[in-house]
Design an enzyme around this catalytic site. Structure first.
Site, mmCIF file in Angstrom:
data_model
loop_
_atom_site.group_PDB
_atom_site.id
_atom_site.type_symbol
_atom_site.label_atom_id
_atom_site.label_comp_id
_atom_site.label_asym_id
_atom_site.label_seq_id
_atom_site.Cartn_x
_atom_site.Cartn_y
_atom_site.Cartn_z
ATOM 1 N N LYS A 11 66.924 7.948 -9.683
ATOM 2 C CA LYS A 11 66.624 6.558 -10.031
ATOM 3 C C LYS A 11 66.387 6.380 -11.539
ATOM 4 C CE LYS A 11 64.750 5.462 -5.433
ATOM 5 N NZ LYS A 11 63.622 4.848 -4.671
ATOM 6 N N TYR A 51 70.133 -1.973 -0.636
ATOM 7 C CA TYR A 51 68.797 -2.093 -0.046
ATOM 8 C C TYR A 51 68.674 -3.308 0.875
ATOM 9 C CZ TYR A 51 66.688 1.745 -2.734
ATOM 10 O OH TYR A 51 66.349 2.976 -3.245
ATOM 11 N N ASN A 114 59.872 6.095 -7.969
ATOM 12 C CA ASN A 114 59.663 7.355 -7.260
ATOM 13 C C ASN A 114 60.849 8.319 -7.342
ATOM 14 O OD1 ASN A 114 61.292 6.017 -5.499
ATOM 15 N ND2 ASN A 114 59.927 6.147 -3.729
ATOM 16 N N HIS A 117 66.241 8.724 -4.266
ATOM 17 C CA HIS A 117 66.536 8.174 -2.940
ATOM 18 C C HIS A 117 67.292 9.226 -2.149
ATOM 19 C CE1 HIS A 117 68.304 5.833 0.314
ATOM 20 N NE2 HIS A 117 69.426 6.471 0.019
ATOM 21 N N GLU A 128 76.225 4.862 3.025
ATOM 22 C CA GLU A 128 75.809 4.902 1.616
ATOM 23 C C GLU A 128 76.802 5.693 0.762
ATOM 24 O OE1 GLU A 128 71.040 4.522 2.701
ATOM 25 O OE2 GLU A 128 71.774 6.370 1.782
HETATM 26 P P1 RTP Z 1 64.450 5.672 -0.428
HETATM 27 O O1 RTP Z 1 65.043 4.732 0.588
HETATM 28 O O2 RTP Z 1 64.512 5.144 -1.846
HETATM 29 O O3 RTP Z 1 64.986 7.053 -0.277
HETATM 30 O O4 RTP Z 1 62.887 5.828 -0.145
HETATM 31 P P2 RTP Z 1 62.157 5.961 1.241
HETATM 32 O O5 RTP Z 1 63.139 6.040 2.371
HETATM 33 O O6 RTP Z 1 61.163 7.055 1.082
HETATM 34 O O7 RTP Z 1 61.384 4.574 1.298
HETATM 35 P P3 RTP Z 1 61.825 3.180 1.939
HETATM 36 O O8 RTP Z 1 60.775 2.779 2.898
HETATM 37 O O9 RTP Z 1 63.246 3.224 2.409
HETATM 38 O O10 RTP Z 1 61.708 2.213 0.686
HETATM 39 C C1 RTP Z 1 62.774 2.114 -0.250
HETATM 40 C C2 RTP Z 1 62.231 2.108 -1.649
HETATM 41 O O11 RTP Z 1 61.541 0.902 -1.872
HETATM 42 C C3 RTP Z 1 60.490 1.117 -2.795
HETATM 43 N N1 RTP Z 1 59.227 0.716 -2.198
HETATM 44 N N2 RTP Z 1 58.323 0.051 -2.846
HETATM 45 N N3 RTP Z 1 55.993 -1.379 -3.577
HETATM 46 C C4 RTP Z 1 56.089 -0.855 -2.354
HETATM 47 O O12 RTP Z 1 55.200 -0.932 -1.545
HETATM 48 C C5 RTP Z 1 57.311 -0.146 -2.007
HETATM 49 N N4 RTP Z 1 57.579 0.400 -0.824
HETATM 50 C C6 RTP Z 1 58.802 0.951 -0.946
HETATM 51 C C7 RTP Z 1 60.450 2.601 -3.111
HETATM 52 O O13 RTP Z 1 61.132 2.835 -4.329
HETATM 53 C C8 RTP Z 1 61.203 3.206 -1.951
HETATM 54 O O14 RTP Z 1 61.768 4.433 -2.326
HETATM 55 MG MG MG Z 2 64.731 4.669 2.670
#
Ligand code: RTP
Ligand code: MG
Length: 140
Positions: A11, A51, A114, A117, A128
């Site tokens: 990212k 997203y 973070n 992804h 994807e």
């Molecule tokens: P990713 O999709 O990026 O691999 O991350 P992930 O599965 O661990 O998390 P996901 O629930 O899919 O959320 C996608 C991305 O959204 C951002 N996020 N921000 N501010 C917040 O509360 C929040 N929650 C999620 C994060 O960058 C997350 O990686």
């Molecule tokens: Mg995710």
């Protein structure tokens, strides 16, 4: 267990801090192979489409803004049980909850910034990967 491909993004917080090599070292040390990789500037439309599943979430606007705030490195990773393995290597979404030695524990700044992804299932991995790579750009 089968060899799987997963989709990865380094990212904007990773490119901004010149950490792409450091993250790739963790990925490769874990036994995942980088079989495709390119540095791109995501458009707003690309980030929104990528997203889309989060479009109703309160952080969606912030997320799209962050993902288009600078270059990203999109990748295809390959390995035994590659999807789950990469999720393990990444660590928890919120770096405060990420295990020692994971990419997010080592490098992430916050739940938003973070660093990486990774796809969460075979179906999403296929979708994807196809969003960012042509078949002949992936060399296993
Ligand atoms: P990713 O999709 O990026 O691999 O991350 P992930 O599965 O661990 O998390 P996901 O629930 O899919 O959320 C996608 C991305 O959204 C951002 N996020 N921000 N501010 C917040 O509360 C929040 N929650 C999620 C994060 O960058 C997350 O990686
Ligand atoms: Mg995710």
């Amino acid at each position: 267990m089968a060899v799987q491909r997963t989709f990865s993004i380094l990212k904007p917080d990773a490119t901004k801090r010149n950490l792409t090599g450091a993250v790739n070292a963790v990925i490769e040390k874990a036994g995942l192979r980088i079989v495709a990789q390119k540095r791109i500037q995501m458009t707003k439309a690309q980030a929104e489409a990528f997203y889309a599943v989060h479009s109703a979430r309160p952080f969606f606007g912030e997320l799209v803004e962050f993902m288009t705030s600078g270059p990203v490195v999109v990748q295809v990773l390959e390995g035994e049980d590659g999807i789950a393995k990469y999720r393990e290597v990444m660590g928890a979404t919120n770096p405060a909850n990420a295990a020692e030695g994971t990419v997010r524990k080592l490098f992430a700044l916050s739940v938003g910034e973070n660093t990486v992804h990774g796809s969460d299932a075979p179906e999403t991995a296929a979708i994807e990967i196809a969003q960012f790579f042509a078949g002949n750009e992936i060399v296993g």
